[in-house]
Design an enzyme around this catalytic site. Structure first.
Site, short mmCIF file in Angstrom:
data_model
loop_
_atom_site.label_atom_id
_atom_site.label_comp_id
_atom_site.label_asym_id
_atom_site.label_seq_id
_atom_site.Cartn_x
_atom_site.Cartn_y
_atom_site.Cartn_z
N HIS A 112 -21.96 -8.68 -48.21
CA HIS A 112 -21.34 -9.00 -47.27
C HIS A 112 -22.19 -8.49 -45.86
O HIS A 112 -22.59 -7.54 -46.04
CB HIS A 112 -20.09 -8.80 -46.60
CG HIS A 112 -19.73 -7.72 -46.27
ND1 HIS A 112 -19.53 -7.46 -44.84
CD2 HIS A 112 -19.05 -6.70 -46.89
CE1 HIS A 112 -18.86 -6.12 -44.81
NE2 HIS A 112 -18.49 -5.73 -46.17
N GLU B 163 -16.72 -11.55 -43.97
CA GLU B 163 -15.67 -10.84 -45.01
C GLU B 163 -14.76 -9.92 -44.43
O GLU B 163 -13.89 -10.02 -45.20
CB GLU B 163 -16.89 -10.01 -45.90
CG GLU B 163 -16.21 -9.34 -47.12
CD GLU B 163 -15.62 -8.33 -46.69
OE1 GLU B 163 -14.85 -7.57 -47.73
OE2 GLU B 163 -15.80 -7.49 -45.67
N GLU B 164 -15.05 -9.19 -43.42
CA GLU B 164 -14.31 -8.55 -42.75
C GLU B 164 -12.96 -9.16 -42.40
O GLU B 164 -12.00 -8.59 -42.15
CB GLU B 164 -14.71 -7.88 -41.52
CG GLU B 164 -16.05 -6.76 -42.06
CD GLU B 164 -15.68 -5.64 -42.78
OE1 GLU B 164 -14.49 -5.52 -43.02
OE2 GLU B 164 -16.56 -4.69 -42.92
#
Length: 293
Positions: free
Chosen positions: A119, A165-166
């Site tokens: 990511h 992604e976070e």
């Protein structure tokens, strides 16, 4: 034995010996190309570039920000120059368009894909250079080595840098969701790299233990260098999106550091030695798995 019989037998033996001596040697199977070994000065400049992007864009590279878009542009430009076929996969998160960057290396069997990813986004609180600029840089350095070597893999090679992604594996899940059933079947293994350069006095590599060949490729490489590993099963990074779809996964991380999701997760928060070792472990695994059916 009659003398004539002895003479005949001797003639046959001599003829066979002559035939064997003159026969061409059986063609040996071509050896798989040895993976290259890179140094810190081939991977750390990518982290410096991501840090500079964050510095120019409010201190972060989070989903939906100029910092993330500039990060994608930096990686894409390097891959385009190296001869990859790149594409942006779009998705929406919180009403904002997000981007995954997908890069395919021409050649290899399209029915058997080795897929590696990391990511690229950070959190709003900081530049995210270890989490996960370090994995993104290791992945980019690996892809560029594929190009530099002119690798002709048996399996097709694909690389990806995930967005958001976070926010909960958003980009990778969106990509997998958009794949057809046939395209999912074509992926033999997905490899993930997350936090590849954690600064820690006693380093430990956390290896995703799922696909046997991928697990062995990583663990054997680390063991040969007396680098300790710990099996984490499936773990909790982008490879989970692929595992949920029944795709074999592998990969590794170097663990959480004190600056995770903080403003101090800068380039100074990455250990160049650890980052270089992680990158070479990934290169070795890609080389091994690309040569297998």
């Amino acid at each position: 034995m009659h003398p004539t019989s002895r003479l005949y037998r001797s003639s046959v033996v001599l003829a066979l010996c002559a035939a064997l001596v003159g026969a061409p040697a059986a063609a040996a199977e071509p050896a798989a190309p040895a993976p290259p070994v890179i140094t810190a000065d081939q991977v750390m400049p990518h982290l410096d570039a991501l840090q500079q992007i964050a510095d120019r864009n409010g201190g972060n590279r989070a989903h939906g920000t100029p910092g993330y878009r500039d990060s994608v542009a930096y990686v894409k430009a390097a891959l385009d120059r190296a001869g990859f076929r790149t594409a942006l996969h779009r998705f929406t998160r919180d009403g904002v368009t997000g981007y995954n960057l997908i890069a395919d290396w021409p050649g290899g069997d399209p029915e058997h894909v080795v897929f590696a990813g990391a990511h690229l986004d950070s959190v709003p609180m900081g530049p995210g250079i270890n989490d996960n600029g370090s994995g993104s840089a290791a992945l980019l350095a690996t892809a560029l080595q594929v190009s530099k070597a002119g690798l002709t893999p048996d399996r097709h090679l694909r690389f990806a840098w995930w967005g958001a992604e976070e926010g909960g594996l958003v980009g990778s899940r969106a990509y997998v969701k958009d794949l057809s059933a046939a395209d999912r079947e074509r992926i033999d293994v997905y490899l993930n790299v997350d936090m590849a350069g954690t600064t820690r006095e006693k380093q430990l590599w956390l290896v995703v233990d799922d696909d046997p060949a991928a697990t062995a490729a990583f663990k054997d490489w680390f063991a040969a260098r007396d680098l300790p590993t710990f099996d984490i099963g499936i773990g909790g990074s982008d490879h989970v999106s692929f595992d949920e779809a029944g795709i074999p996964v592998g990969g590794f991380a170097t663990g959480v550091d004190d600056c995770i999701h903080e403003a101090c997760d800068r380039v100074e928060n990455v250990n160049p030695r650890t980052e270089t070792l992680s990158t070479n472990a990934l290169i070795n695994a890609v080389w091994q798995l690309a040569a297998r059916h």
